[in-house]
Design a protein around this motif. Structure first.
Motif, PDB file in Angstrom:
ATOM      1  N   TRP A  82      52.013 -42.728  37.567  1.00 54.15           N
ATOM      2  CA  TRP A  82      51.340 -43.889  38.152  1.00 54.15           C
ATOM      3  C   TRP A  82      50.428 -44.577  37.150  1.00 54.15           C
ATOM      4  CZ3 TRP A  82      53.479 -45.630  42.278  1.00 54.15           C
ATOM      5  CH2 TRP A  82      54.048 -44.784  43.219  1.00 54.15           C
ATOM      6  N   GLU A  83      49.727 -43.794  36.332  1.00 51.04           N
ATOM      7  CA  GLU A  83      48.819 -44.390  35.345  1.00 51.04           C
ATOM      8  C   GLU A  83      49.577 -45.264  34.357  1.00 51.04           C
ATOM      9  OE1 GLU A  83      45.432 -43.007  32.063  1.00 51.04           O
ATOM     10  OE2 GLU A  83      46.520 -41.509  33.237  1.00 51.04           O
ATOM     11  N   HIS A  84      50.732 -44.782  33.943  1.00 48.98           N
ATOM     12  CA  HIS A  84      51.581 -45.553  33.034  1.00 48.98           C
ATOM     13  C   HIS A  84      51.978 -46.885  33.675  1.00 48.98           C
ATOM     14  CE1 HIS A  84      55.592 -45.683  30.566  1.00 48.98           C
ATOM     15  NE2 HIS A  84      54.678 -46.495  30.066  1.00 48.98           N
ATOM     16  N   LEU A  85      52.355 -46.844  34.944  1.00 51.01           N
ATOM     17  CA  LEU A  85      52.769 -48.047  35.660  1.00 51.01           C
ATOM     18  C   LEU A  85      51.595 -49.001  35.869  1.00 51.01           C
ATOM     19  CD1 LEU A  85      54.791 -49.769  37.169  1.00 51.01           C
ATOM     20  CD2 LEU A  85      54.542 -48.261  39.147  1.00 51.01           C
ATOM     21  N   GLY A  87      49.033 -49.355  33.997  1.00 56.18           N
ATOM     22  CA  GLY A  87      48.713 -49.972  32.713  1.00 56.18           C
ATOM     23  C   GLY A  87      49.641 -51.105  32.336  1.00 56.18           C
ATOM     24  N   ASN A  88      50.880 -51.054  32.837  1.00 51.10           N
ATOM     25  CA  ASN A  88      51.858 -52.096  32.506  1.00 51.10           C
ATOM     26  C   ASN A  88      51.898 -53.236  33.518  1.00 51.10           C
ATOM     27  OD1 ASN A  88      52.810 -51.023  30.112  1.00 51.10           O
ATOM     28  ND2 ASN A  88      54.510 -49.924  31.058  1.00 51.10           N
ATOM     29  N   ALA A  89      51.406 -52.993  34.732  1.00 47.59           N
ATOM     30  CA  ALA A  89      51.589 -53.955  35.821  1.00 47.59           C
ATOM     31  C   ALA A  89      50.931 -55.303  35.541  1.00 47.59           C
ATOM     32  CB  ALA A  89      51.061 -53.365  37.127  1.00 47.59           C
ATOM     33  N   VAL A  90      49.646 -55.291  35.182  1.00 45.50           N
ATOM     34  CA  VAL A  90      48.916 -56.550  35.006  1.00 45.50           C
ATOM     35  C   VAL A  90      49.453 -57.367  33.833  1.00 45.50           C
ATOM     36  CG1 VAL A  90      46.678 -57.603  34.517  1.00 45.50           C
ATOM     37  CG2 VAL A  90      46.837 -55.711  36.145  1.00 45.50           C
ATOM     38  N   PRO A  91      49.619 -56.777  32.634  1.00 46.77           N
ATOM     39  CA  PRO A  91      50.174 -57.600  31.538  1.00 46.77           C
ATOM     40  C   PRO A  91      51.588 -58.072  31.807  1.00 46.77           C
ATOM     41  CG  PRO A  91      49.936 -55.299  30.865  1.00 46.77           C
ATOM     42  CD  PRO A  91      49.208 -55.444  32.150  1.00 46.77           C
ATOM     43  N   ILE A 139      57.093 -56.091  27.670  1.00 50.43           N
ATOM     44  CA  ILE A 139      55.790 -56.754  27.608  1.00 50.43           C
ATOM     45  C   ILE A 139      55.493 -57.230  26.191  1.00 50.43           C
ATOM     46  CG2 ILE A 139      53.295 -56.373  27.802  1.00 50.43           C
ATOM     47  CD1 ILE A 139      53.960 -54.456  30.146  1.00 50.43           C
ATOM     48  N   PHE A 140      55.701 -56.368  25.209  1.00 52.88           N
ATOM     49  CA  PHE A 140      55.500 -56.781  23.823  1.00 52.88           C
ATOM     50  C   PHE A 140      56.494 -57.873  23.436  1.00 52.88           C
ATOM     51  CE2 PHE A 140      52.811 -53.122  23.399  1.00 52.88           C
ATOM     52  CZ  PHE A 140      51.974 -53.416  22.326  1.00 52.88           C
ATOM     53  N   GLY A 141      57.700 -57.813  24.015  1.00 49.29           N
ATOM     54  CA  GLY A 141      58.683 -58.857  23.757  1.00 49.29           C
ATOM     55  C   GLY A 141      58.218 -60.205  24.264  1.00 49.29           C
ATOM     56  N   TYR A 142      57.638 -60.225  25.467  1.00 53.95           N
ATOM     57  CA  TYR A 142      57.114 -61.481  26.006  1.00 53.95           C
ATOM     58  C   TYR A 142      55.988 -62.030  25.137  1.00 53.95           C
ATOM     59  CZ  TYR A 142      59.648 -60.700  30.407  1.00 53.95           C
ATOM     60  OH  TYR A 142      60.610 -60.526  31.367  1.00 53.95           O
ATOM     61  N   LEU A 143      55.152 -61.133  24.626  1.00 51.77           N
ATOM     62  CA  LEU A 143      54.062 -61.579  23.755  1.00 51.77           C
ATOM     63  C   LEU A 143      54.610 -62.197  22.473  1.00 51.77           C
ATOM     64  CD1 LEU A 143      51.045 -61.779  23.192  1.00 51.77           C
ATOM     65  CD2 LEU A 143      51.110 -59.441  22.295  1.00 51.77           C
TER      66      LEU A 143
END
Length: 205
Positions: A82-85, A87-91, A139-143
């Motif tokens: 859950w912590e991993h998810l 951390g990724n949800a907002v960005p 996420i890094f790809g979108y950035l």
């Protein structure tokens, strides 16, 4: 002919900062991304119900193994816990909104290319014996896409967005460097590369 002209004009306005169509496009993109993230939480809940890590082992990228190559498609939808998810949800919502606002077709093709570059790259160069899951490569790809799109399309809007996101998540750039932590720095770096390539290939001409 008049209708075709009007539709084309609305399409152009949707990509022009400050127009009503632009803000409408941004709003629709935000709602769409907010609908995607709950699906990721549902997948994680199913994984926990089956036994934590069951789906990760079945759909994660396992470098250098034939059985693990299907993770190129499935791993961005899976998370270690859950912590991993969280951390990724907002960005993912934030960056995905700005990428999607640039056009649904470009968004889908760009996302597919980012997943392919990051996923296959991790499969080839990732650490043997590991299982790689998570949306951070996307996420890094979108950035990378937003940064590069601002340059190749000479768009101050995309450069401003990328700079804003960079200020919020500048510390994440350290995650493309080798580290002892349990993160796939290869996936982050390759995702960034995939975003750069996508911005060039799918740029507006």
């Amino acid at each position: 002919m008049g209708y075709e002209w009007a539709a084309g004009a609305r399409t152009d306005d949707a990509g022009r900062f400050g127009t009503e169509a632009f803000y409408a496009s941004l709003g629709r993109a935000f709602v769409t991304m907010c609908a995607v993230v709950p699906a990721l939480f549902l997948i994680e809940a199913i994984d926990v119900a089956l036994g934590a890590g069951t789906l990760d082992m079945a759909g994660g990228i396992i470098p250098h193994t034939v059985a693990g190559i299907d993770g190129v498609l499935f791993s961005p939808f899976l998370h270690g816990d859950w912590e991993h998810l969280y951390g990724n949800a907002v960005p993912l919502i934030l960056l995905g909104t700005f990428v999607l606002a640039g056009g649904a077709r470009r968004f889908l093709w760009s996302t597919a290319l980012i997943m392919l570059v990051a996923g296959l790259g991790v499969w080839f160069v990732g650490d043997p014996g590991t299982v790689v899951v998570g949306a951070s490569g996307v996420i890094f790809g979108y950035l990378g896409l937003l940064l590069t799109r601002g340059l190749v399309e000479r768009s101050w809007w995309h450069l401003a967005v990328a700079a804003f996101i960079g200020l919020l998540y500048w510390y994440q750039f350290f995650n493309i460097l080798p580290t002892d932590q349990r993160i796939s720095w290869q996936g982050h770096g390759l995702g960034l590369l995939g975003g750069i390539i996508a911005a060039i290939i799918f740029r507006r001409r």
